[in-house]
Design a protein around this motif. Structure first.
Motif, short mmCIF file in Angstrom:
data_model
loop_
_atom_site.label_atom_id
_atom_site.label_comp_id
_atom_site.label_asym_id
_atom_site.label_seq_id
_atom_site.Cartn_x
_atom_site.Cartn_y
_atom_site.Cartn_z
N UNK A 249 1.73 -3.32 -5.18
CA UNK A 249 1.14 -1.97 -5.19
C UNK A 249 -0.20 -1.94 -4.49
N UNK A 252 0.18 -2.36 -0.83
CA UNK A 252 0.61 -1.11 -0.20
C UNK A 252 -0.57 -0.18 0.01
N UNK A 253 -1.49 -0.19 -0.96
CA UNK A 253 -2.65 0.67 -0.84
C UNK A 253 -3.45 0.28 0.40
N UNK A 256 -1.68 1.13 3.48
CA UNK A 256 -1.71 2.57 3.77
C UNK A 256 -3.00 2.95 4.48
N UNK A 259 -2.74 2.13 8.10
CA UNK A 259 -1.43 2.42 8.68
C UNK A 259 -1.50 2.70 10.18
N UNK A 260 -2.64 3.24 10.64
CA UNK A 260 -2.75 3.52 12.07
C UNK A 260 -2.79 2.23 12.88
N UNK A 263 1.19 -0.37 11.52
CA UNK A 263 2.24 0.40 10.82
C UNK A 263 3.25 -0.47 10.10
N UNK A 266 3.23 -1.77 5.87
CA UNK A 266 3.75 -1.14 4.64
C UNK A 266 5.14 -1.67 4.30
N UNK A 270 6.63 -3.22 0.24
CA UNK A 270 7.54 -2.16 -0.20
C UNK A 270 8.95 -2.67 -0.38
N UNK A 271 9.43 -3.44 0.62
CA UNK A 271 10.80 -3.96 0.53
C UNK A 271 10.92 -4.92 -0.65
#
Lengths: 297, 315
Positions: A249, A252-253, A256, A259-260, A263, A266, A270-271
């Motif tokens: 988690x 992921x934060x 995020x 993300x630019x 990419x 993430x 997540x997977x």
């Protein structure tokens, strides 16, 4: 390993009569390919969590600022993050929290819900009335909202977050245990145990608990997945794991925010999370179907 | 459903709300140590602590505190935020619109996607479409909504600059602008519920299809469309309403994280900041509001049962 798709009930092989029905059900469930895959995945996760430092290709906390957001390569299988840390190693390190965090939540829920549910189901009375009302009250709040309220008291942090989730899970578990106990308490063997003077505690642990193990197991397995999602959500909004500790988690934060620039970042946490939740759900659903419990809550 | 039934349900709901009010009131008192000091923080002066103690009413007996607080709540007075000059009601009213819009749109997405997928899967049981729907539903349930949100942002905002990645626009800024800002958040929030709906709808449709009255209707030469409209949709409405009732609360909770992903300052953001700042009046107001919404929705679901299924009305 050879996988056989037949159900356990299909072939009538004369075997030792000593295997308990519960064990037979479990063996049958494990024989399904989806369940075997899920169990294998969880086993792999446990190995990674325990032996992580031996297996992971790099130290998960070593920064390499000259090598931020590196792409996928043989040295960095899943690339590097915003501090140049190896993503693969961090995903492996976070497997510990992914397993420990749900265990805390489910443990708290079982600790509260199981004894109360057993007692309320067999003896009813005041415990049933009070605990039932309290469960209704807690269940009237969305899980995340309830967790937020509890965290307002306990303060943020991973362990507190998981305790909060556990408290929120307890009423649901209480209801499942109470309902199953009510049904078992109707059986003659419980009546006769009570009649020959078996004390309540003994009746509950020896006669009732083994007979409600199936619904309990289903609920616990499903809750493991839900708890993992909850941990990720709370860590994402900053109330769970605090940096530099890594959970999927919190990864992921960070991913995020960047993300630019990166990419792809993430994807790995997540997977990993989706697969783990999927594994818990698959096993839970399969046990539920195998013992003929109704779907839904 | 008879009027007596409605009154009983209403009474049960009010009882639960009253119990929630006690629990939320007690939140402040459950803090280990001196609540006023905990709220004021480490760098607070003695005067600050005393001000907060007075503001929270902690200098009075507990029962008196509760009565004062509860009568205030009944009059719609939830107190003041500890760190700004606004009342709790104003703070909540100010942040509610985006959350409400996103949650409602998420329900729309969930029903449109979930119910239609569930019906198609149920009608074509065992087909490739059915298996695809089931697999996607299983995946949708296991996927954290905020990760889905990130993936959506990555595809629809970063790779292809079609939709804005963050923020919220008022309806007054134009319908297109407004819609473009809520498409991604409500889709991310609603798809998990859609998955849940699809599963239940599929099961219900498949179950209805095995009923004798369907065979009779078919024997009379009823067309497929007529069967779906007359029998299947109506029966499928029951699980849809049940699941929606259960999921609405979850959507409200899920909105907290989705708001964080899209940088929308709604109720969830308000609540998270309140937890981080230990702004208890705001947390209490938020928790009460959520409980009221959930209890009301459950009541509506109960009433909807009677409307959908006449058999329940007399029960």
């Amino acid at each position: 390993m050879t996988l056989v798709t037949r159900r356990a009930s299909a072939p009538k092989i004369p075997g030792p009569a000593r295997t308990s029905p519960g064990r037979r059900v479990l063996r049958g469930v494990l024989r399904r390919p989806a369940v075997a895959t899920a169990a294998g995945f969880l086993l792999l996760l446990i190995v990674l969590a325990v032996a992580g430092p031996l297996i992971s290709p790099h130290d998960p906390d070593t920064q390499d600022l000259g090598n931020r957001f590196a792409g996928l390569s043989w040295t960095h299988l899943l690339g590097t993050d915003e501090f140049g840390r190896d993503v693969a190693s961090r995903v492996i390190q976070a497997a510990r929290i992914a397993l420990a965090a749900p265990l805390i939540s489910v443990g708290v829920a079982v600790l509260i819900g199981l004894p109360l549910g057993l007692w309320a189901g067999l003896r009813k009375g005041l415990v049933d009335a009070v605990a039932g009302r309290l469960a209704d009250t807690v269940l009237s709040l969305p899980a995340m909202v309830g967790a937020l309220a509890i965290l307002a008291v306990l303060g943020p942090g991973l362990v507190n977050a998981m305790i909060a989730i556990g408290i929120i899970f307890a009423p649901g578990l209480f209801r499942v245990v109470r309902g199953a106990t009510l049904a078992v308490a109707e059986e003659t063997f419980v009546d006769s145990a009570v009649a020959i003077g078996s004390p309540t505690r003994r009746t509950l642990w020896v006669h009732i608990l083994p007979n409600i193990a199936a619904p309990l197991l289903v609920q616990v397995t499903i809750l493991m997945g839900v708890a993992l999602l909850a941990e990720a959500s709370l860590s994402f909004i900053g109330l769970g794991v605090q940096p530099p500790e890594a959970s999927w988690g919190s990864m992921l934060k960070a991913a995020y925010t960047n993300q630019f620039d990166a990419p792809f970042s993430v994807v790995p946490p997540g997977v990993a999370m989706v697969l783990t939740v999927l594994a818990f759900n698959t096993i839970g659903d399969a046990i539920r179907d195998a013992v003929g419990l109704r779907r839904g809550r | 459903m008879g009027i007596r039934m409605i009154i009983r349900r209403l009474g049960g709901g009010l009882l639960v709300l009253w119990l929630v009010s006690i629990l939320t009131f007690l939140l402040v008192h459950l803090i280990p140590g001196d609540p006023a000091e905990a709220v004021a923080g480490e760098n607070a002066t003695a005067a600050d602590v005393e001000r907060i103690r007075a503001e929270l009413g902690l200098d009075r007996p507990v029962l008196e505190q509760y009565v004062t607080w509860f009568t205030g709540v009944l009059r719609g007075d939830l107190g003041r935020s500890l760190f700004t000059d606004k009342t709790v009601v104003d703070s909540i009213a100010g942040s509610a619109p985006p959350t409400l819009v996103i949650t409602l749109m998420a329900i729309v997405v969930a029903v449109l996607v979930g119910v239609s997928a569930g019906i198609v899967a149920g009608l074509t049981r065992g087909s490739r479409v059915d298996r695809a729907v089931s697999a996607l539903a299983t995946l949708g349930i296991a996927m954290p909504s905020f990760w889905l949100a990130m993936v959506l942002v990555s595809v629809f905002s970063l790779t292809n600059p079609w939709l804005p990645a963050t923020g919220y626009a008022e309806l007054s800024e134009g319908f297109g602008t407004w819609l473009s800002h809520i498409v991604l958040p409500s889709t991310a929030l609603g798809l998990a519920t859609a998955a849940e709906l699809a599963r239940h709808t599929r099961g219900c449709v498949a179950d209805v299809l095995t009923r004798p009255y369907i065979r009779t209707a078919r024997a009379r030469g009823a067309s497929g469309g007529w069967l779906v409209r007359r029998h299947i949709l109506r029966n499928a409405a029951i699980p849809v309403v049940t699941v929606l009732g259960l999921q609405a609360g979850r959507l409200l909770g899920g909105a907290i994280v989705i708001e964080a992903v899209f940088g929308i300052s709604g109720l969830g953001t308000l609540a998270v900041n309140a937890v981080l700042q230990r702004n208890y009046p705001i947390i209490q107001g938020y928790v009460l509001l959520c409980a009221v919404v959930v209890v009301l929705l459950n009541l509506i679901v109960d009433l909807a049962y009677g409307w959908i299924n006449p058999k329940v009305r007399t029960a």
